[in-house]
Design a protein around this motif. Structure first.
Motif, PDB file in Angstrom:
ATOM      1  N   SER A 192       0.852  -1.186   0.000  1.00 56.96           N
ATOM      2  CA  SER A 192       0.000   0.000   0.000  1.00 56.96           C
ATOM      3  C   SER A 192       0.887   1.235   0.000  1.00 56.96           C
ATOM      4  O   SER A 192       1.268   1.754   1.038  1.00 56.96           O
ATOM      5  N   GLY A 193       1.223   1.686  -1.191  1.00 54.18           N
ATOM      6  CA  GLY A 193       2.048   2.881  -1.339  1.00 54.18           C
ATOM      7  C   GLY A 193       1.337   3.896  -2.198  1.00 54.18           C
ATOM      8  O   GLY A 193       0.117   3.830  -2.376  1.00 54.18           O
ATOM      9  N   LEU A 194       2.101   4.836  -2.748  1.00 54.92           N
ATOM     10  CA  LEU A 194       1.522   5.865  -3.612  1.00 54.92           C
ATOM     11  C   LEU A 194       0.787   5.245  -4.794  1.00 54.92           C
ATOM     12  O   LEU A 194      -0.268   5.709  -5.197  1.00 54.92           O
ATOM     13  N   GLY A 195       1.362   4.173  -5.338  1.00 54.45           N
ATOM     14  CA  GLY A 195       0.789   3.547  -6.521  1.00 54.45           C
ATOM     15  C   GLY A 195      -0.600   3.010  -6.263  1.00 54.45           C
ATOM     16  O   GLY A 195      -1.552   3.320  -6.985  1.00 54.45           O
ATOM     17  N   SER A 196      -0.735   2.206  -5.200  1.00 54.77           N
ATOM     18  CA  SER A 196      -2.054   1.638  -4.936  1.00 54.77           C
ATOM     19  C   SER A 196      -3.030   2.738  -4.533  1.00 54.77           C
ATOM     20  O   SER A 196      -4.232   2.641  -4.779  1.00 54.77           O
ATOM     21  N   LEU A 197      -2.481   3.812  -3.936  1.00 56.10           N
ATOM     22  CA  LEU A 197      -3.345   4.940  -3.575  1.00 56.10           C
ATOM     23  C   LEU A 197      -3.969   5.557  -4.826  1.00 56.10           C
ATOM     24  O   LEU A 197      -5.180   5.798  -4.882  1.00 56.10           O
ATOM     25  N   VAL A 198      -3.149   5.761  -5.854  1.00 58.27           N
ATOM     26  CA  VAL A 198      -3.661   6.442  -7.044  1.00 58.27           C
ATOM     27  C   VAL A 198      -4.598   5.514  -7.822  1.00 58.27           C
ATOM     28  O   VAL A 198      -5.614   5.948  -8.377  1.00 58.27           O
ATOM     29  N   VAL A 199      -4.303   4.198  -7.824  1.00 60.47           N
ATOM     30  CA  VAL A 199      -5.185   3.262  -8.517  1.00 60.47           C
ATOM     31  C   VAL A 199      -6.550   3.221  -7.817  1.00 60.47           C
ATOM     32  O   VAL A 199      -7.602   3.271  -8.459  1.00 60.47           O
ATOM     33  N   GLU A 200      -6.501   3.158  -6.488  1.00 58.02           N
ATOM     34  CA  GLU A 200      -7.743   3.132  -5.720  1.00 58.02           C
ATOM     35  C   GLU A 200      -8.543   4.419  -5.953  1.00 58.02           C
ATOM     36  O   GLU A 200      -9.748   4.394  -6.179  1.00 58.02           O
ATOM     37  N   ALA A 201      -7.834   5.537  -5.915  1.00 62.68           N
ATOM     38  CA  ALA A 201      -8.490   6.827  -6.123  1.00 62.68           C
ATOM     39  C   ALA A 201      -9.125   6.893  -7.510  1.00 62.68           C
ATOM     40  O   ALA A 201     -10.198   7.472  -7.688  1.00 62.68           O
ATOM     41  N   THR A 202      -8.460   6.278  -8.488  1.00 61.75           N
ATOM     42  CA  THR A 202      -9.006   6.271  -9.844  1.00 61.75           C
ATOM     43  C   THR A 202     -10.314   5.500  -9.897  1.00 61.75           C
ATOM     44  O   THR A 202     -11.294   5.940 -10.502  1.00 61.75           O
ATOM     45  N   ASN A 203     -10.332   4.349  -9.250  1.00 61.00           N
ATOM     46  CA  ASN A 203     -11.540   3.543  -9.272  1.00 61.00           C
ATOM     47  C   ASN A 203     -12.691   4.238  -8.560  1.00 61.00           C
ATOM     48  O   ASN A 203     -13.854   4.026  -8.882  1.00 61.00           O
ATOM     49  N   GLN A 204     -12.364   5.070  -7.569  1.00 62.01           N
ATOM     50  CA  GLN A 204     -13.419   5.782  -6.836  1.00 62.01           C
ATOM     51  C   GLN A 204     -13.651   7.178  -7.389  1.00 62.01           C
ATOM     52  O   GLN A 204     -14.415   7.951  -6.805  1.00 62.01           O
ATOM     53  N   ARG A 205     -12.979   7.517  -8.484  1.00 64.69           N
ATOM     54  CA  ARG A 205     -13.083   8.860  -9.059  1.00 64.69           C
ATOM     55  C   ARG A 205     -12.774   9.945  -8.032  1.00 64.69           C
ATOM     56  O   ARG A 205     -13.467  10.954  -7.954  1.00 64.69           O
ATOM     57  N   ASP A 206     -11.748   9.705  -7.229  1.00 69.39           N
ATOM     58  CA  ASP A 206     -11.362  10.675  -6.206  1.00 69.39           C
ATOM     59  C   ASP A 206     -10.310  11.600  -6.818  1.00 69.39           C
ATOM     60  O   ASP A 206      -9.117  11.412  -6.659  1.00 69.39           O
ATOM     61  N   TYR A 207     -10.804  12.640  -7.558  1.00 73.68           N
ATOM     62  CA  TYR A 207      -9.899  13.434  -8.379  1.00 73.68           C
ATOM     63  C   TYR A 207      -8.843  14.167  -7.573  1.00 73.68           C
ATOM     64  O   TYR A 207      -7.724  14.356  -8.033  1.00 73.68           O
ATOM     65  N   VAL A 208      -9.210  14.608  -6.374  1.00 72.61           N
ATOM     66  CA  VAL A 208      -8.254  15.402  -5.588  1.00 72.61           C
ATOM     67  C   VAL A 208      -7.036  14.557  -5.227  1.00 72.61           C
ATOM     68  O   VAL A 208      -5.891  15.005  -5.330  1.00 72.61           O
ATOM     69  N   VAL A 209      -7.286  13.307  -4.821  1.00 75.08           N
ATOM     70  CA  VAL A 209      -6.175  12.422  -4.471  1.00 75.08           C
ATOM     71  C   VAL A 209      -5.296  12.177  -5.694  1.00 75.08           C
ATOM     72  O   VAL A 209      -4.067  12.211  -5.610  1.00 75.08           O
ATOM     73  N   ILE A 210      -5.943  11.953  -6.856  1.00 79.34           N
ATOM     74  CA  ILE A 210      -5.166  11.708  -8.077  1.00 79.34           C
ATOM     75  C   ILE A 210      -4.275  12.902  -8.377  1.00 79.34           C
ATOM     76  O   ILE A 210      -3.072  12.759  -8.632  1.00 79.34           O
ATOM     77  N   GLN A 211      -4.856  14.105  -8.319  1.00 76.06           N
ATOM     78  CA  GLN A 211      -4.076  15.316  -8.584  1.00 76.06           C
ATOM     79  C   GLN A 211      -2.899  15.411  -7.632  1.00 76.06           C
ATOM     80  O   GLN A 211      -1.778  15.707  -8.034  1.00 76.06           O
ATOM     81  N   ALA A 212      -3.170  15.117  -6.359  1.00 76.94           N
ATOM     82  CA  ALA A 212      -2.115  15.221  -5.355  1.00 76.94           C
ATOM     83  C   ALA A 212      -0.981  14.258  -5.671  1.00 76.94           C
ATOM     84  O   ALA A 212       0.197  14.633  -5.636  1.00 76.94           O
ATOM     85  N   VAL A 213      -1.330  13.006  -6.007  1.00 76.06           N
ATOM     86  CA  VAL A 213      -0.289  12.009  -6.277  1.00 76.06           C
ATOM     87  C   VAL A 213       0.511  12.398  -7.517  1.00 76.06           C
ATOM     88  O   VAL A 213       1.746  12.340  -7.524  1.00 76.06           O
ATOM     89  N   VAL A 214      -0.208  12.832  -8.590  1.00 82.09           N
ATOM     90  CA  VAL A 214       0.489  13.197  -9.823  1.00 82.09           C
ATOM     91  C   VAL A 214       1.457  14.346  -9.563  1.00 82.09           C
ATOM     92  O   VAL A 214       2.616  14.332  -9.986  1.00 82.09           O
TER      93      VAL A 214
END
Lengths: 200, 281
Positions: A152-174
């Motif tokens: 459970s690192g940045l990668g799984s965080l962004v994948v999970e956020a993508t599946n939940q359409r959690d745009y803010v988290v995606i932006q933060a990770v990118v």
């Protein structure tokens, strides 16, 4: 991986060189997450030397966590290692035919000292460049390798956020990964000065 | 400059075996892409729940997956999907990047500076992470995912085309053409500049195609690329990973297919570059 690059550069076009450059090209071509799977099959499932997927918490069991990180680190590092091997090779070939190497040789310096102390040091500049570029690839590759190893690192965080359409988290990770890349490139630029005093 | 290319081909010393091997791999991949429907023994999505997770046999040379689908047939059909996906991404990078690179390299000045700063910013993002970000915004789908990969690859083409154009425009023959009054796209850029920029791009395209293939597999693996049940190298790999301990053999083939193809593309890229390098002739 520098030693393999140095080895290959000893006789450009020789048998060892051809073997190592082909191996390095193959290393670059292997998808890192698939390499991770193969490592799991071999070392976790068949041999049982390392724990399989599922990360160990660093706080609870620091040594166990390090142990569990061996396989993902190998999977992620191989491509970079192969790339660095190729860079060291081409830089060494260039340096070994330079005038200062001939001077050293005329002065009677042993071959080993010429290769490892002088030529290798002068070959480190392109290696620093490629290492900086590799960081960008590593961060990207980590996303998928984390998925393979269940970390459970940045990668799984962004994948999970993508599946939940959690745009803010995606932006933060990118943005965060871009910052990591920029910071590494800054360090690389600074290191040029240390590696080669002529650069100001 | 086509003269240089053909002469280089003729006088190139004997190619090592690995090059012929790579050409063979690429030829096999091309045949599989073209004739997928004829070669596959089963339909890619045909389920047989009485024969799940079977070991390789004559009927199923690569075994079956957890829904009893023939892994070989899925691989064969997946080849087409994966290759087309990679071609789409590289196509976008070339179609957008090449004209942009030639233009910025030829015009220079403010246009060049503006475009390059935007691309510098784009390059600061790790390719795969940015592709995931774009895909997340637009919804998981192979077309958007590979479009995102194409966008990420564009700066590579732009930089190469720009650097090459800048070098070309310093040449005497360009000066000569200019002194004859050749100007603009139709008289100058297309007949004199473009032919000399194309060649290094071709070598780079082979390498980028390899990257795009791995990107397809990676994105499909985390379910942001090709969507199941459509078979691709990435989805076959992702599916077989869920039953890794029960059927490890079915993860070997898709991964090996990716690795072999990318390897061959890289060798092809190196060969093209070697043929074009006047020093090694």
């Amino acid at each position: 991986m520098s030693p393999t690059g140095v080895g290959a550069a000893q006789r450009p076009g020789g048998r060892l060189d051809r073997l190592l450059t082909t191996a390095a090209t193959a290393g670059i071509a292997i998808p890192n997450f698939w390499l991770g799977m193969m490592l799991i099959v071999l070392f976790a499932v068949q041999l049982g030397w390392f724990p399989g997927p599922g990360g160990v918490d660093l706080g609870e069991d620091p040594l166990g966590a390090l142990h569990a990180l061996v396989l993902p680190a190998l999977a992620l590092g191989l491509v970079g290692a192969a790339e660095i091997c190729r860079q060291v090779r081409s830089a060494m070939i260039e340096n070994l035919s330079a005038d200062y190497v001939r001077t050293h040789r005329a002065m009677g310096l042993p071959h080993r000292s010429i290769v490892w102390r002088h030529a290798l040091k002068n070959s480190s500049l392109p290696v620093a460049t490629i290492t900086g570029i590799q960081v960008s690839h590593l961060v990207g590759g980590a996303v998928v390798v984390e998925a393979v190893f269940g970390i459970s690192g940045l990668g799984s965080l962004v994948v999970e956020a993508t599946n939940q359409r959690d745009y803010v988290v995606i932006q933060a990770v990118v943005l965060l990964t871009a910052l990591i890349v920029l910071a590494t490139n800054l360090i690389v630029d600074i290191s040029y000065r240390l590696l080669d005093p002529r650069i100001t | 400059m086509s003269v240089t290319l053909s002469r280089a081909v003729r006088t190139t010393p004997r190619r090592p075996a690995v090059v012929w091997f790579s050409y063979a791999v690429l030829a096999v991949v091309a045949v599989v892409v073209l004739l997928a429907d004829l070669l596959a023994p089963h339909a890619p999505n045909e389920q047989n729940l009485t024969a799940i997770l079977q070991s390789p046999s004559w009927q199923h040379p690569l075994g079956t997956d957890d829904l009893g689908r023939d892994v070989l047939s899925r691989m064969i059909h997946g080849t087409r999907v994966s290759i087309l996906a990679a071609a789409w991404a590289v196509g976008i990078a070339v179609v957008v990047g090449f004209p942009l690179g030639v233009l910025t390299g030829y015009v220079r000045g403010v246009t060049d500076a503006a475009v390059m700063r935007v691309l510098d910013a784009l390059m600061a993002f790790p390719a795969l992470v940015l592709a995931i970000g774009i895909t997340a915004m637009l919804g998981p789908d192979i077309m958007t995912a590979m479009t995102a990969v194409g966008v990420v690859l564009t700066p590579v083409i732009v930089r190469l085309a720009r650097a090459q154009t800048m070098a070309i425009t310093q040449q005497t023959y360009i000066e000569a053409a200019r002194s004859f009054g050749a100007r603009g796209a139709r008289r100058m850029i297309i007949p004199h500049v473009v032919p000399n920029v194309v060649q290094p791009i071709v070598a780079q395209v082979a390498v980028l195609a390899g990257f795009a293939l791995i990107a397809e597999a990676s994105l499909s693996f985390v379910q942001l690329g090709v969507q199941p049940p459509t078979a691709s190298w990435g989805t076959v790999l992702a599916r077989s990973y869920t039953f890794l301990e029960l059927a490890p053999w079915s993860t070997v083939v898709p991964g090996a297919a990716i690795a072999l193809t990318v390897f061959s593309l890289n060798i092809l890229g190196e060969e093209i570059q070697r043929m074009l390098d006047p020093r090694r002739r």
